[in-house]
Write a protein that holds these residues in place. Structure first.
Motif, PDB file in Angstrom:
ATOM      1  N   MET A   1       0.853  -1.215   0.000  1.00 34.37           N
ATOM      2  CA  MET A   1       0.000   0.000   0.000  1.00 34.37           C
ATOM      3  C   MET A   1       0.868   1.236   0.000  1.00 34.37           C
ATOM      4  SD  MET A   1      -2.863   0.927   2.795  1.00 34.37           S
ATOM      5  CE  MET A   1      -3.005   2.555   3.380  1.00 34.37           C
ATOM      6  N   LYS A   4       2.460   1.865  -3.420  1.00 36.02           N
ATOM      7  CA  LYS A   4       1.498   2.371  -4.393  1.00 36.02           C
ATOM      8  C   LYS A   4       1.193   3.829  -4.151  1.00 36.02           C
ATOM      9  CE  LYS A   4      -1.679  -0.804  -4.430  1.00 36.02           C
ATOM     10  NZ  LYS A   4      -3.067  -1.214  -4.421  1.00 36.02           N
ATOM     11  N   ARG A   8       1.726   6.840  -6.696  1.00 32.62           N
ATOM     12  CA  ARG A   8       0.657   7.709  -7.194  1.00 32.62           C
ATOM     13  C   ARG A   8       0.961   9.155  -6.884  1.00 32.62           C
ATOM     14  NH1 ARG A   8      -5.167   6.760  -7.379  1.00 32.62           N
ATOM     15  NH2 ARG A   8      -4.725   7.645  -9.385  1.00 32.62           N
ATOM     16  N   LEU A  34      -8.709  -5.783  -9.412  1.00 36.28           N
ATOM     17  CA  LEU A  34      -8.019  -6.121  -8.171  1.00 36.28           C
ATOM     18  C   LEU A  34      -8.976  -6.264  -7.003  1.00 36.28           C
ATOM     19  CD1 LEU A  34      -4.996  -3.719  -8.628  1.00 36.28           C
ATOM     20  CD2 LEU A  34      -5.042  -6.179  -8.963  1.00 36.28           C
ATOM     21  N   ASP A  73      -7.179  -0.167 -10.125  1.00 35.30           N
ATOM     22  CA  ASP A  73      -8.169  -1.221  -9.918  1.00 35.30           C
ATOM     23  C   ASP A  73      -9.405  -0.923 -10.757  1.00 35.30           C
ATOM     24  OD1 ASP A  73      -9.958  -3.063  -9.034  1.00 35.30           O
ATOM     25  OD2 ASP A  73      -9.951  -2.436  -6.947  1.00 35.30           O
ATOM     26  N   LYS A  84     -10.403   3.975 -15.244  1.00 39.56           N
ATOM     27  CA  LYS A  84      -9.037   3.882 -14.752  1.00 39.56           C
ATOM     28  C   LYS A  84      -8.037   4.015 -15.890  1.00 39.56           C
ATOM     29  CE  LYS A  84     -10.080   3.845 -10.621  1.00 39.56           C
ATOM     30  NZ  LYS A  84      -9.925   3.006  -9.455  1.00 39.56           N
TER      31      LYS A  84
ATOM     32  N   GLU B 106     -16.356  -9.793   2.219  1.00 41.80           N
ATOM     33  CA  GLU B 106     -14.983  -9.288   2.225  1.00 41.80           C
ATOM     34  C   GLU B 106     -14.163  -9.882   3.359  1.00 41.80           C
ATOM     35  OE1 GLU B 106     -13.208  -7.310   0.047  1.00 41.80           O
ATOM     36  OE2 GLU B 106     -14.935  -7.888  -1.155  1.00 41.80           O
ATOM     37  N   LEU B 110     -10.788 -11.929   3.061  1.00 42.67           N
ATOM     38  CA  LEU B 110      -9.607 -11.507   3.805  1.00 42.67           C
ATOM     39  C   LEU B 110      -8.955 -12.705   4.474  1.00 42.67           C
ATOM     40  CD1 LEU B 110      -9.257  -8.211   5.217  1.00 42.67           C
ATOM     41  CD2 LEU B 110      -8.927  -9.850   6.998  1.00 42.67           C
TER      42      LEU B 110
ATOM     43  N   SER C 275     -10.238   2.480  -4.037  1.00 45.25           N
ATOM     44  CA  SER C 275      -9.957   1.230  -4.742  1.00 45.25           C
ATOM     45  C   SER C 275      -8.516   1.144  -5.180  1.00 45.25           C
ATOM     46  CB  SER C 275     -10.885   1.068  -5.944  1.00 45.25           C
ATOM     47  OG  SER C 275     -10.624   2.073  -6.891  1.00 45.25           O
ATOM     48  N   ASP C 276      -7.872   2.303  -5.373  1.00 39.62           N
ATOM     49  CA  ASP C 276      -6.468   2.236  -5.765  1.00 39.62           C
ATOM     50  C   ASP C 276      -5.542   2.185  -4.568  1.00 39.62           C
ATOM     51  OD1 ASP C 276      -6.919   4.350  -8.652  1.00 39.62           O
ATOM     52  OD2 ASP C 276      -6.800   2.166  -8.485  1.00 39.62           O
ATOM     53  N   LEU C 277      -6.049   2.508  -3.379  1.00 36.61           N
ATOM     54  CA  LEU C 277      -5.165   2.556  -2.220  1.00 36.61           C
ATOM     55  C   LEU C 277      -5.094   1.222  -1.486  1.00 36.61           C
ATOM     56  CD1 LEU C 277      -6.083   6.015  -0.733  1.00 36.61           C
ATOM     57  CD2 LEU C 277      -3.950   5.367  -1.788  1.00 36.61           C
ATOM     58  N   THR C 278      -6.215   0.517  -1.485  1.00 40.61           N
ATOM     59  CA  THR C 278      -6.196  -0.712  -0.705  1.00 40.61           C
ATOM     60  C   THR C 278      -7.046  -1.796  -1.353  1.00 40.61           C
ATOM     61  OG1 THR C 278      -7.088  -1.739   1.272  1.00 40.61           O
ATOM     62  CG2 THR C 278      -7.913   0.419   0.718  1.00 40.61           C
ATOM     63  N   GLN C 279      -6.687  -3.035  -1.060  1.00 37.92           N
ATOM     64  CA  GLN C 279      -7.403  -4.155  -1.653  1.00 37.92           C
ATOM     65  C   GLN C 279      -8.735  -4.406  -0.975  1.00 37.92           C
ATOM     66  OE1 GLN C 279      -4.389  -7.034  -2.362  1.00 37.92           O
ATOM     67  NE2 GLN C 279      -5.920  -8.622  -2.065  1.00 37.92           N
ATOM     68  N   TRP C 281     -11.054  -2.343  -0.081  1.00 42.15           N
ATOM     69  CA  TRP C 281     -11.893  -1.161  -0.045  1.00 42.15           C
ATOM     70  C   TRP C 281     -13.371  -1.506  -0.014  1.00 42.15           C
ATOM     71  CZ3 TRP C 281     -15.311   0.445  -3.854  1.00 42.15           C
ATOM     72  CH2 TRP C 281     -15.277  -0.278  -5.048  1.00 42.15           C
ATOM     73  N   LEU C 282     -13.751  -2.671  -0.553  1.00 39.95           N
ATOM     74  CA  LEU C 282     -15.162  -3.061  -0.490  1.00 39.95           C
ATOM     75  C   LEU C 282     -15.581  -3.291   0.965  1.00 39.95           C
ATOM     76  CD1 LEU C 282     -15.593  -5.461  -3.510  1.00 39.95           C
ATOM     77  CD2 LEU C 282     -16.838  -3.364  -3.104  1.00 39.95           C
ATOM     78  N   LEU C 283     -14.641  -3.789   1.763  1.00 37.22           N
ATOM     79  CA  LEU C 283     -14.945  -3.987   3.173  1.00 37.22           C
ATOM     80  C   LEU C 283     -15.207  -2.655   3.847  1.00 37.22           C
ATOM     81  CD1 LEU C 283     -15.133  -5.776   5.651  1.00 37.22           C
ATOM     82  CD2 LEU C 283     -12.676  -5.745   5.830  1.00 37.22           C
ATOM     83  N   GLN C 345      -5.273  -8.229   6.664  1.00 32.02           N
ATOM     84  CA  GLN C 345      -5.268  -8.560   5.239  1.00 32.02           C
ATOM     85  C   GLN C 345      -3.890  -9.011   4.796  1.00 32.02           C
ATOM     86  OE1 GLN C 345      -4.870  -5.699   2.210  1.00 32.02           O
ATOM     87  NE2 GLN C 345      -4.411  -7.633   1.225  1.00 32.02           N
TER      88      GLN C 345
END
Lengths: 413, 313, 425
Positions: A1, A4, A8, A34, A73, A84, B106, B110, C275-279, C281-283, C345
């Motif tokens: 994280m 990334k 960015r 992703l 993503d 994206k 999720e 996880l 969504s670009d910062l963490t996997q 994010w849906l959680l 995670q």
């Protein structure tokens, strides 16, 4: 994280201060699924891409600077991919890598084509490392798209040839596929290969993708048709449930598949998977010493052996890296037109054999391997006692499928 | 003939499995008016818990234990989440359960990863019960069907022959009146929610071994369960059973039907025209087998919205 | 009221100059936010104002999208409908579809209505990939924006202004609608449809009309999406998008007109950024939904209104302590939750598990620029302490807020005296 975020922020900063920097590092953007239901495959593409970009940077990067990998993503939807993609281009990416979804690939290739039309001189290149839909090198082909993976005709051709040689194809074949373009492509290829394979297509079915829980009615149909072999392009749950249902019914069917090597399949299927075939672009056992070297390097970096779509991604970027090495910078940036012109004539050697890019439709001609699931495999998969034993390798030319008529590529000039 | 028999058997068993999952949902809906989107997630949690526990305590105990645990989860969800939102209206409860679906899916991804896990039918249950026209019929399928019937029987008896059952049914029809008469209706709600969740968990624990156990299980089953509940009638157990069987049979049989509108029109001589039209006309029933339940749901909603066995109004 | 008008004017001004100050990536995100905002506003016409919770609204959005795309390919920017006017086709498509679907759906009420809309959307979703001429199979249809009115629409900025124009116009029309007699009838539909029937109105026809109007504006949003992406895919009919608009609307607040706009804009931005910062994010998104539903039932707009009412009563200065503690507790709790989830995670991820070796200490994971060992106490104590601190500050904030509510300004004895006829208050 953290990496990334830094990347960015870096690219944001770079964009804002564009003009001041003289030498732009080459930016490659991965626009991938992703998160969401198909995230598993997307994350594998990411792992493979990271691996190879790091390797290229260890060899010196491009133009004296490390190649920057930006990750986006797409959330698995075409709208997300489009969005994206725009963000990626806005961040200065000149190459887009994507593989997990044919639908997203279709969206990206169209968007790239339109962008290139509107922005002559600032074209971006789409490196398709996983989308297997035929139309991507057919009706949707264009000069700045390159495909580095297989498609339905290749998979079926190799499967049929290998299984026939092994004597397990039989004379009655059933085609079971998902009811969307990939499945339809597979069904068409299976029908067309009947004479070459010396079999009779005794039945075919198309079912809703990822919606069917209970495949026993389909098994009943297969049994009624008298088929001994089922050729299928099913993936994920559809493949697993199909195989399990046939085992539960006690049918001795032979499956020829395209995606049996997806991680999790063997673990979930257990002994049900033994004796079935898969046509895939890489198998460590078939690739000799070079293959083992690559596999151990990959495992050291990522923690697992290269599987499924990871090898094709790594080799794709390896080929790209080779082309880049011979390409000097123009005004500090990569001239994507020269890059594309060079890439379409490029050739290389991966551990399985020679590869070369076909300029007519930008499809990579690559070697393929057909393997069978067995307990004798040297490399066990998914923590089970089974793995994939290669039974026949095909060189790039042997595996190749002809150029489609639908591809009318407009070349720049 | 063969196709008929096999499809019949498979359809019935699949229907019984659907019943186990939707029984809880229809009770919960009938009683609380809450359309619980998270119900299919309980199904998934049941499968994953059974998979995890199986490594320590063996299959049967794992299944029973996971049922109880999912029941507890249901109780917690009702007590601490739904009850809070109850006063704001149905939409809020619904959306809360929707958010819970996300969270559960999720969290599972996880802890267990994105791929399917190795949850399989144990060896001592993995044999053929009998032969149907030279194909084996697995015993495990019969087991799933049997457990489902047992559950139906128990719940039916519980609801109709016991005091607790009477209180529950009263709470379903007239919650305020039942409360006015001195019964602890919130406790009843909690218990029914818990039992509904436990049923879904049991279904998951059993079915997850036979089908696949992956993080998308809830999505796959989720909407079909709603169809069952709506078609059967919101709140009726018998309706849920009939609807499940109906949908199971339809899904099973439709797969073998290669007819399309074009072939039907061919009977009256308009076949070629229909073939040329393409699109909907040439769509084969077998390739849209999974879509038919929705058409059924629409039909029922328009003609008899309270469902096959639900009460009017 | 005046403050609201000033704020709106400022917002409009900010939106107008947006492309000049933000990088192109943000402009694209802004276009997405605008489209989502319009969709949510259109949905709220049906849901918040009309009281009919539809679960399949993405169908009309999708129909609008496809209709516009077909028009794009067919008309090619010439003739009657130049590119900027194409969303009208989307509106038409949405309206017609909404009329047909609404006629069936509104025959029932309550949960049955919701289920019908769900069934319709799912049917469309299942059938669409098979109808190749209409929906282009699963690859979808794609086209290109044709130049019109001297602009070539090749640039994101031009698309942004087009979208902005349409969205502002549509939202203004929707607001104007609420002021018309029919708009008031829509509210009446929500409150008591039975009574309306007794007053002589044809409730079914009214419902169908409201449904169709809502679908029309959803179609406009779909048309704008088609213009933006230059493609449409049957995936647009997926239940996920229908659910998304419901969530956006409720998070924004159904009882305030601009609530859904706020909710949609924020959630789209959140999705885009997170969504670009963490996997996971849906959680986070799911947690956000649940928390908002539980603790902010009237949505963000409701929260804003609540606070602004208090500000009006007590002045800005009095609110500062409560606001500060609320923000602080939110920050601490978010940090604690994010830390915990990200740690878990990483620990449970496949790559990390592959690195584990028996009898050896678990390797460190990198988070927020530091290396944390899973075996170390600090790794777990940090989120725990942050969480506890956050909860304590939350209690403080709650106490301060309650004190603000209870602290009524003294009512004068004169005001308490019963009033005689004719006397001035």
């Amino acid at each position: 994280m953290h990496t990334k975020t830094t990347l960015r922020l870096l690219t944001l900063g770079t964009t804002l201060f564009a003009g001041i920097a003289c030498a732009d590092p080459l930016k490659v953007a991965l626009v991938e699924t992703l998160s969401g239901p198909s995230a598993a495959t997307g994350q594998m593409f990411r792992a493979a891409t990271r691996f190879q970009i790091e390797r290229l940077n260890a060899e010196g990067g491009w133009n004296g600077e490390p190649i920057q990998l930006l990750e986006f993503d797409s959330q698995g939807t075409p709208a997300g991919a489009s969005e994206k993609l725009k963000a990626a281009i806005g961040s200065g990416a000149q190459m887009i890598v994507q593989g997990a979804s044919s639908v997203a690939a279709g969206q990206i290739t169209e968007d790239v084509r339109k962008y290139n039309l509107r922005n002559k001189g600032k074209e971006v290149v789409f490196l398709n490392v996983g989308g297997e839909a035929l139309e991507l090198t057919g009706s949707k082909c264009h000069f700045y798209h390159f495909r580095f993976n297989g498609n339905a005709p290749i998979r079926v051709k190799t499967l049929v040839a290998a299984m026939k040689e092994a004597g397990t194809l039989g004379s009655n074949v059933y085609s079971m596929n998902q009811n969307y373009s990939w499945g339809l492509d597979m069904e068409k290829s299976i029908t067309e290969n009947a004479t070459a394979g010396g079999y009779q297509l005794v039945g075919k079915s198309l079912h809703d993708t990822q919606k069917v829980q209970d495949f026993s009615p389909y098994i009943a149909r297969i049994q009624a048709s008298g088929a001994q072999t089922v050729l299928t392009g099913n993936w994920g749950n559809d493949l697993l449930l199909l195989m399990k249902a046939s085992r539960a019914a006690g049918l001795k069917l032979r499956f020829g598949t395209a995606f049996l090597d997806q991680p999790g399949n063997l673990a979930n299927a257990g002994d049900v998977a033994l004796g079935h075939y898969v046509s895939h672009p890489f198998n460590i056992e078939a690739a000799g010493e070079q293959g083992e070297k690559f596999a151990s390097e990959y495992q050291a970096k990522t923690g697992h052996l290269p599987a499924y779509i990871e090898p094709q991604t790594v080799f794709a970027l390896q080929l790209v890296g080779n082309v880049l090495k011979k390409l000097p910078a123009e005004d500090g940036r990569l001239n994507t037109r020269s890059f594309a012109l060079a890439l379409e004539k490029a050739s290389d050697r991966n551990p399985l054999g020679d590869v070369r890019m076909r300029a007519e439709d930008h499809q990579l001609l690559m070697p393929f391997v057909v393997s069978v699931v067995s307990k004798e495999a040297r490399y066990k998969v998914d923590g089970t006692d089974m793995g994939f034993v290669p039974i026949k390798s095909f060189s790039a030319d042997e595996a190749a499928a002809p150029v489609q008529d639908a591809c009318r590529m407009q070349r720049p000039e | 003939m063969e196709f008929l028999t096999v499809s019949l058997l498979n359809g019935v068993i699949y229907g019984l499995l659907l019943f186990m999952v939707s029984a809880g949902l229809t009770l919960i809906f009938g009683m609380m008016g809450v359309l619980n989107f998270a119900h299919a997630s309980f199904y998934m949690v049941g499968a994953y818990l059974a998979y995890t526990l199986q490594k320590f305590v063996g299959f049967t105990t794992a299944v029973l234990l996971s049922t109880v645990l999912v029941g507890l989860l249901g109780v917690i969800v009702e007590r601490f989440f739904l009850r809070r939102v109850h006063k704001h209206g149905h939409a809020h409860e619904l959306l809360l359960t929707f958010g819970l679906t996300f969270i559960i899916a999720e969290l599972i991804k996880l802890f267990y990863g994105n791929f399917s896990v190795e949850y399989r039918v144990p060896e001592f249950l993995n044999f053929a019960a009998f032969q149907v026209f030279s194909t084996d019929y697995p015993f495990y399928r019969l087991l799933m069907g049997g457990v489902s019937l047992l559950v139906f029987g128990l719940i039916y008896l519980l609801l109709t022959r016991t005091r607790v059952g009477i209180v529950v049914r009263a709470a379903i029809h007239r919650p305020q009146m039942a409360e006015a008469l001195g019964h602890n209706v919130p406790l009843v709600f909690m218990a029914v929610f818990g039992i509904g969740a436990a049923l879904a968990g049991l279904a998951g624990a059993l079915a997850g071994a036979f089908y696949t156990t992956n993080p998308n299980m809830a999505l796959e089953l989720g909407v079909i369960v709603f169809v069952v509940v709506v078609v059967g009638g919101l709140g009726s157990m018998a309706g849920a059973m009939i609807a499940s069987l109906l949908i199971g049979l339809i899904s099973s049989f439709a797969v073998g039907v290669d007819l399309s509108l074009a072939s039907l029109l061919g009977l009256v001589g308009a076949g070629d025209w229909a073939q040329q039209m393409g699109g909907l006309m040439t769509l084969k029933v077998s390739s849209v087998a999974a879509t038919i339940p929705f058409a059924l749901m629409l039909l029922i909603l328009l003609i008899r919205p309270s469902g096959l066995m639900g009460e009017k109004g | 009221m005046k403050l609201t008008k000033i704020l709106l004017a400022m917002l409009l001004l900010a939106l107008l100059v947006l492309p000049a100050i933000l990088p192109p990536a943000m402009v694209n995100a802004a276009i997405q936010m605008l489209i989502a905002a319009l969709f949510a506003c259109a949905f709220n016409l049906l849901c918040g104002q009309g009281g009919m919770l539809s679960f399949g609204h993405a169908a009309y959005f999708g129909v609008g999208s496809f209709a516009t795309l077909h028009a794009m390919s067919a008309l090619n920017g010439q003739g009657l409908l130049p590119t900027p006017l194409l969303p009208l086709i989307g509106a038409m498509g949405g309206f017609i579809c909404g009329l047909c679907a609404g006629w069936f759906a509104t025959k029932r009420a309550g949960v049955y209505f919701s289920m019908i809309t769900l069934a319709l959307a799912e049917l469309l979703h299942s059938l669409a990939p098979h109808l190749n001429t209409l929906f282009g199979g699963e690859a979808g249809i794609s086209s290109m924006r044709a130049p019109a009115w001297g602009l070539d629409f090749g640039d994101a900025t031009q698309v942004y202004y087009l979208t902005l124009g349409w969205v502002v116009l549509s939202i203004a029309l929707l607001y104007a609608f609420t002021l018309t007699p029919m708009g008031r009838l829509t509210f009446a539909l929500r409150e008591n449809g039975h009574r309306l029937q007794f007053l002589g109105y044809n409730v079914h026809r009214l419902r169908v009309l409201v449904f169709a109007l809502s679908a029309m504006f959803a179609g406009i949003a779909g048309g704008l999406q088609a213009l933006n992406l230059e493609s449409a895919n049957y995936v647009l009919f997926d239940m996920r998008f229908s659910a998304e608009v419901v969530l956006n609307t409720y998070i924004g607040g159904v009882n305030v007109f601009l609530g859904p706009v706020l909710g949609a804009a924020l959630m789209t931005f959140f999705g885009n950024a997170a969504s670009d910062l963490t996997q996971s994010w849906l959680l986070y998104q799911g947690l956000l939904f649940v928390l908002v539903m539980m603790f902010m039932p009237s949505g963000l707009a409701g929260l804003v209104l609540c606070w602004s009412a208090q500000i009006r009563r007590r002045g800005w200065l009095a609110m500062v302590p409560a606001a500060f503690s609320a923000l602080l507790s939110a920050g601490l709790l978010s940090l604690a939750v994010v830390f915990l989830i990200e740690t878990l995670q990483r620990v449970f991820s496949q790559d990390y598990q592959a690195l584990l070796m028996a009898d050896q200490a678990w390797p460190a994971i990198s988070l927020f620029g530091r290396e944390w060992l899973p075996g170390a106490l600090l790794t777990w104590a940090t989120p725990l302490l942050l969480g506890v601190a956050g909860l304590l500050v939350l209690k403080l904030a709650r106490r301060q807020w309650l004190r603000l509510l209870d602290d009524e300004p003294q009512v004068s004895a004169a005001a308490l005296r019963p009033r005689l006829e004719g006397e001035q208050p």
